[in-house]
Each structure stands twice: as structure tokens, then as C-alpha cells.
Design a protein around this motif. Structure first.
Motif, PDB file in Angstrom:
ATOM      1  N   PHE A 116       0.798  -1.219   0.000  1.00 12.18           N
ATOM      2  CA  PHE A 116       0.000   0.000   0.000  1.00 12.18           C
ATOM      3  C   PHE A 116       0.831   1.270   0.000  1.00 12.18           C
ATOM      4  O   PHE A 116       0.317   2.353   0.182  1.00 12.18           O
ATOM      5  N   LEU A 171      -0.605  -2.541  -4.933  1.00  8.88           N
ATOM      6  CA  LEU A 171      -2.010  -2.835  -5.174  1.00  8.88           C
ATOM      7  C   LEU A 171      -2.788  -1.632  -5.686  1.00  8.88           C
ATOM      8  O   LEU A 171      -3.873  -1.774  -6.218  1.00  8.88           O
ATOM      9  N   LEU A 172      -2.214  -0.420  -5.524  1.00  6.50           N
ATOM     10  CA  LEU A 172      -2.979   0.763  -5.903  1.00  6.50           C
ATOM     11  C   LEU A 172      -2.486   1.389  -7.203  1.00  6.50           C
ATOM     12  O   LEU A 172      -3.106   2.312  -7.725  1.00  6.50           O
ATOM     13  N   VAL A 219     -10.986   7.550  -7.836  1.00  8.35           N
ATOM     14  CA  VAL A 219     -12.174   6.747  -8.137  1.00  8.35           C
ATOM     15  C   VAL A 219     -13.445   7.569  -7.939  1.00  8.35           C
ATOM     16  O   VAL A 219     -14.377   7.479  -8.743  1.00  8.35           O
ATOM     17  N   LEU A 255     -11.520  -2.954  -8.921  1.00  3.66           N
ATOM     18  CA  LEU A 255     -10.413  -3.675  -8.279  1.00  3.66           C
ATOM     19  C   LEU A 255      -9.557  -2.747  -7.411  1.00  3.66           C
ATOM     20  O   LEU A 255      -9.338  -3.006  -6.220  1.00  3.66           O
ATOM     21  N   THR A 256      -9.108  -1.616  -7.978  1.00  8.15           N
ATOM     22  CA  THR A 256      -8.275  -0.737  -7.154  1.00  8.15           C
ATOM     23  C   THR A 256      -9.095  -0.048  -6.094  1.00  8.15           C
ATOM     24  O   THR A 256      -8.611   0.165  -4.982  1.00  8.15           O
ATOM     25  N   ALA A 257     -10.339   0.318  -6.424  1.00  9.79           N
ATOM     26  CA  ALA A 257     -11.175   0.962  -5.420  1.00  9.79           C
ATOM     27  C   ALA A 257     -11.341   0.041  -4.219  1.00  9.79           C
ATOM     28  O   ALA A 257     -11.296   0.492  -3.072  1.00  9.79           O
ATOM     29  N   PHE A 261      -9.250  -2.256  -3.027  1.00 10.84           N
ATOM     30  CA  PHE A 261      -8.055  -2.261  -2.179  1.00 10.84           C
ATOM     31  C   PHE A 261      -7.930  -0.966  -1.388  1.00 10.84           C
ATOM     32  O   PHE A 261      -7.625  -0.973  -0.195  1.00 10.84           O
TER      33      PHE A 261
END
Lengths: 293, 268
Positions: free
Chosen positions: A128, A202-203, A266, B89-91, B93
Motif C-alpha cells: 500500500f 495494489l494501488l 475513483v 479492483l483498485t477501489a 483495495f
């Protein structure tokens, strides 16, 4: 705290300024590369790359600490980019094969990290990111690598777009797809490497695909896609950083910056999505109502 | 039953389930979708841990929400399913790690959600997986023909007077249930290896769809058991060991197919 203070106060601190510099460089290059990822439909391959880089990061981290991390990630990324380009050209490829091979590489990375003491904490940091503890040397590294990736993509932007829209015509015109694919996958890999230490393995995918997707929602003009994506990800990264800072200073909640940045991206995407849906609905509704009246 | 025997049992059941439903995932080309789903269970699991609810329940709720959001994005022009999967998917995590940061006193080790911890599965986890396995087997036994028909020839399926959405919904539900039940064993990140690898390996070597459906669960169970045994023998985490074993089966199948040149090529 007033709005201006919310937006600017935190960045007078050196570690916040470093995080902002890294994110600005990443936003620029991720915006440009991200649009190409979107146009070529390479989201799944990008996800594979982020997983494939992880063992390189893990091995480099275990052997050489933070400097080793960078080197290990570079080697893994370039090998993975070349392998992916070749897999995608051979006859066997399925998305299942990509998922399996790269999840396996990810497993190797986790096993390597699990040998370390303080396994859970270090794994979390690698997955992360550690945006707020980036060193000045790493800022320079990031900017240089982002520059290389940006150069590779902008020099071939016209060809990349040609290939994205008309693959057959591209072949017929006598271009060489292998070299171009290698360049693009290599550029994606470079973004993955630099972004991995900032926002975490992961990001990274959020940085790579969200700006391109937003640009596609906002405009239909091809060459506007690139600046829209870059500006959007820059603004979102800035807001995300400022939000994380405000939360930790004013509310005393220690939020991971990588996560706030990606969540801002997002959220921006969903705002754009709803706006696009609303606009489409209004446009679709108008002729019908005219006929009715 | 000791915890190690329980882990072996869980590996057999979850491996078989993942292999069987994995055949659906691979044949219907839903790998990226399944991967996004596995990743998206992470915030659901963290949220459930925070609220003190059952982990599979939280993961299931999150999965249903995720499928809805992906369907919405997929319907918008110029976006498509790959974009939907990637964003979700990223949201997932980011949301998961954020929820975790908001609750630093969380009693559960969060990385066990990411890479799994099959040695601490509960009776409930195993029972749940066994239940889903029974449902999946009966679906394949009773509806297998229709599912295969719609998978390989959608147009023909429609022309024959079948409706497509029940099959699509059924396979989505099975994939979601499998992802949720596989998470305690191999975690959000590695689950896709256990789901996709056995079926992909079986498809490389099988010449009939029925063979895939039989072989994939066997390979899945074998991956689970060998992974758990390797994890104890070599002192490595169990989740990665299982994922690597499954991937090794896939690579072996790939090698066997390459060298077994006499075999007729399977199209698809």
C-alpha cells in the motif's frame, strides 16, 4: 480551517512537498500512458504487470533495502514487460494464463517477504505504499524514470494511436508492431515501478487506468484525451494528499495517503460517470419530447 | 480433529469448488471479472471484521454491490467491462486499507485477508464451502448441457429458444459464492490462481468439456493439499504455497501440451 488552507497548508512541510512532486510526475506520465492503456484495452495486462513486479520489489527490498527495491523492481518490470509482449503474440495466450502466471510471481514475492522479521508491517508497506516517507533521492529517481517513460510514449504517440484504432491498417502500412508494443509495455512497466514505491503495488492500477477512463467519459476529441487525463489525475492526487493531511492533522486519524489518493481518483471517476449518464439521458430524451409536442 | 487436519480438509473442499467453478470462469472467459471480484471482497471482509459480523457475509455483500457497480459501468458507452473490472479492483483495495486505518485496534490480522490463512479456518468456513460445492455440483449435473451450449454458441442458444440471462446470472452467482468461500484459504489476491489455474490446466490437456469439468476440481483439490503440506515442510505461508502449486500444474500442462504434438488442437 478554510478551503485555501486545506488545499495549500500541508505542502509547506518537506515530506508533503516531496509526495506532491512525486505524484505530479506520476500523474503526468500516468495520464498519457493511461489513455493508451484505455485505447488499446490493456487494463488486464497492466494488472498482470503490477503483480509481476512485486517479486522484484520484494527481493530487492530484502537484499538491499530501499535502494535495492528500486533496482529489483526495474529488472522484474523489464523482464515482465518483454515476457508479456511475447506471450501476447504467441498462440497460447488466454487471460487465464496471464492471471495464473502473474499471481504465481506475486506468491513468490510474498514468500520472500515472509522470511523477514516484522512480516506483516513490511508487507503492508510494500502493498500500500509509503508516500509520505519518500526520500529526496527517490523523488529525483521518480522524475527521471517518469521522463523516460513519457519520452518513449510521446515520440511514438501517433503510431500507438494508429495501432489502437486500426491494427490491420497499421500492419499493412508496414509498421513494426513488436517494437511498438515493447515500448508501450515498457513504459507501463516503468510507471508501475515508480508508482509502486509511492502508492504501493495494489494501488498502482488505479493511477494507470482511472485517468484514461475519465478522459474517455469527458471528451470525444482524441488529442484532448491526454491533457484531460493528466490534469484530472494531477488534481485528484493533490486533493487526495490534502485530504489525508487534513484528516491526520485536524482529526487525528492516520490515513494512508496512497489510499486517499486512489479513492479521490475513483470518486472523480464516478462523478464523471454520473455526469456522462445524465448528459446522455438529456440528449437522448430531447428529440423524443420534441416529437411528442 | 487437529487444526492441521482441518486445514487439509478445507484445502480439499475449497480446491474442488474453485476448480469446478473455475472451469466456468475459464470457459466463459470471465477471468478478469473473477479477479476484480476476488480483490473487491477485501473491503467487505475488513468492514465485516470492524462491525463484528461474519467475514464471508461481509465479503458476499461487497461482492453483490461490486457486481452491480460493474454492470452499471459496463453499460456506459466508451467504458466496457475491462475498465469496470480495473476500477472496481483498485477501489476495493484502497477502500479496504482505508477502513483498516480508521480502525487501528482491529483484532484481526488484515494481511490474512490478502494472502489467506488456511490454518485458521473455522468449521463454519469449511461447511459453507462444502454447501456451495454441493450446489455447484448439482448445477453442473442438472444444467451442464445448457451452460455449455450457451458458453460455446450464444447465438445458437438464443435461436434454440433458451433465454440467456438465467445462465449468466447463475454463473455469476456461482463465481461470487466461490470467490467469497475461497478467501479464507488463499486470500483476496491469490484466490484467482486457485480458481483459474486448475481449469486452465485441464483445458490444455482435455479434448472434451466433460473432462475439464471432472479434472479441474481434482487438480484444485490436489493443489490445495500439496500447498498445505509444502507450507508445513518448507515453513512458508500456506496461501502463496497453494497458489504456486496450482500455477505449477498449469505450467506442467502447458509443457505436456507443447510436447504432446500428436494431440488434436482444441479450439476456443
Amino acid at each position: 480551517m478554510d478551503l485555501l488552507g486545506f488545499l495549500f497548508d500541508g505542502f509547506s512541510l518537506p515530506f508533503m512537498a516531496r509526495a506532491a512532486a512525486v505524484l505530479a510526475a506520476l500523474s503526468l506520465v500516468a495520464g498519457v500512458v493511461g489513455v493508451l492503456v484505455n485505447l488499446r484495452g490493456l487494463e488486464f495486462i497492466s494488472d498482470g504487470l503490477t503483480h509481476a513486479v512485486f517479486p522484484g520489489i520484494a527481493v530487492g527490498f530484502v537484499w538491499g533495502g530501499r535502494e535495492g527495491l528500486f533496482l529489483g523492481a526495474m529488472v522484474a518490470a523489464l523482464v515482465a514487460a518483454a515476457a508479456l509482449t511475447l506471450i501476447a503474440r504467441s498462440a497460447v495466450p488466454t487471460d487465464a494464463a496471464i492471471a495464473v502466471v502473474f499471481t504465481a510471481m506475486f506468491s513468490i514475492g510474498i514468500i520472500v517477504v515472509s522470511r523477514e522479521t516484522n512480516y506483516a508491517g513490511q508487507l503492508q508497506q510494500l502493498l500500500f505504499g509509503r508516500l509520505l516517507t519518500i526520500s529526496p533521492a527517490e523523488v529525483v529517481q521518480t522524475i527521471v524514470i517518469c521522463g523516460v517513460a513519457l519520452l518513449a510514449v510521446t515520440l511514438t504517440a501517433k503510431e500507438q494511436v494508429f495501432r489502437a484504432f486500426d491494427n490491420t491498417g497499421f500492419d499493412a502500412a508496414g509498421y513494426r508492431p513488436l517494437l511498438l508494443d515493447l515500448l508501450l509495455n515498457g513504459a507501463i512497466a516503468l510507471v508501475v515501478v515508480t508508482a509502486s514505491s509511492a502508492v504501493g503495488t495494489l494501488l498502482v492500477l488505479g493511477l494507470l487506468i482511472v485517468p484514461g477512463a475519465v478522459a474517455r467519459l469527458v471528451t470525444q476529441r482524441l488529442w484532448l484525451l491526454f491533457p484531460v487525463a493528466a490534469v484530472f489525475s494531477g488534481v485528484a492526487a493533490w486533493l487526495g494528499l490534502a485530504f489525508g493531511f487534513a484528516a491526520s492533522v485536524d482529526l487525528g486519524i492516520d490515513l494512508p495517503s496512497g489510499a486517499t489518493v486512489v479513492l479521490t481518483l475513483v470518486s472523480g471517476y464516478f462523478v464523471a460517470l454520473l455526469a456522462r449518464l445524465a448528459v446522455d439521458r438529456v440528449r437522448a430524451g430531447r428529440p423524443r419530447s420534441e416529437v411528442a409536442s | 480433529m487437529g487444526f492441521f487436519e482441518q486445514a487439509l480438509l478445507a484445502a480439499v473442499v475449497i480446491g474442488a469448488l474453485s476448480g469446478l467453478v473455475g472451469a466456468l470462469v475459464v470457459l466463459r472467459r470471465r477471468t478478469f471479472f473473477a479477479q476484480a471480484l476476488t480483490h473487491a471482497t477485501f473491503p467487505g471482509a475488513v468492514g465485516a471484521a470492524v462491525l463484528g459480523l461474519s467475514i464471508p457475509l461481509g465479503a458476499a455483500v461487497a461482492s453483490v454491490a461490486i457486481v452491480g457497480i460493474m454492470a452499471l459501468i459496463g453499460r456506459v458507452g466508451r467504458q466496457g467491462s475491462q475498465v469496470a473490472s480495473g476500477i472496481v479492483l483498485t477501489a476495493g483495495f484502497a477502500l479496504g486499507v482505508l477502513v483498516q486505518a480508521l480502525n487501528p485496534t482491529l483484532p484481526v490480522q488484515v494481511d490474512s485477508f490478502l494472502v489467506g490463512s488456511i490454518l485458521t479456518v473455522t468449521n463454519g468456513d469449511v461447511l459453507l464451502a462444502a454447501g456451495v460445492l454441493v450446489v455447484a455440483v448439482s448445477v453442473v449435473v442438472f444444467l451442464g448441457k445448457e451452460i455449455l451450449f450457451s458458453t460455446f454458441d450464444v447465438d445458437g442458444f438464443r435461436a434454440a429458444g433458451y433465454r440467456e440471462w438465467p445462465i449468466e446470472l447463475l454463473s455469476l452467482a456461482l463465481i461470487t459464492a466461490t470467490v467469497v468461500t475461497a478467501m479464507p484459504a488463499v486470500g483476496a489476491i491469490l484466490a484467482i490462481a486457485l480458481i483459474a489455474a486448475p481449469a486452465a490446466a485441464a483445458r490444455l490437456l482435455a479434448s472434451r468439456a466433460t473432462q475439464i469439468v471432472v479434472a479441474a476440481p481434482l487438480i484444485g483439490s490436489a493443489s490445495g493439499v500439496i500447498g498445505v503440506l509444502l507450507s508445513r515442510a518448507l515453513d512458508v505461508p500456506a496461501g502463496p504455497a497453494i497458489a504456486l502449486t496450482a500455477a505449477t500444474f498449469f505450467l506442467l500442462a502447458l509443457g505436456m501440451r507443447r510436447f504432446g504434438a500428436s494431440r488434436i488442437r482444441l479450439r476456443a
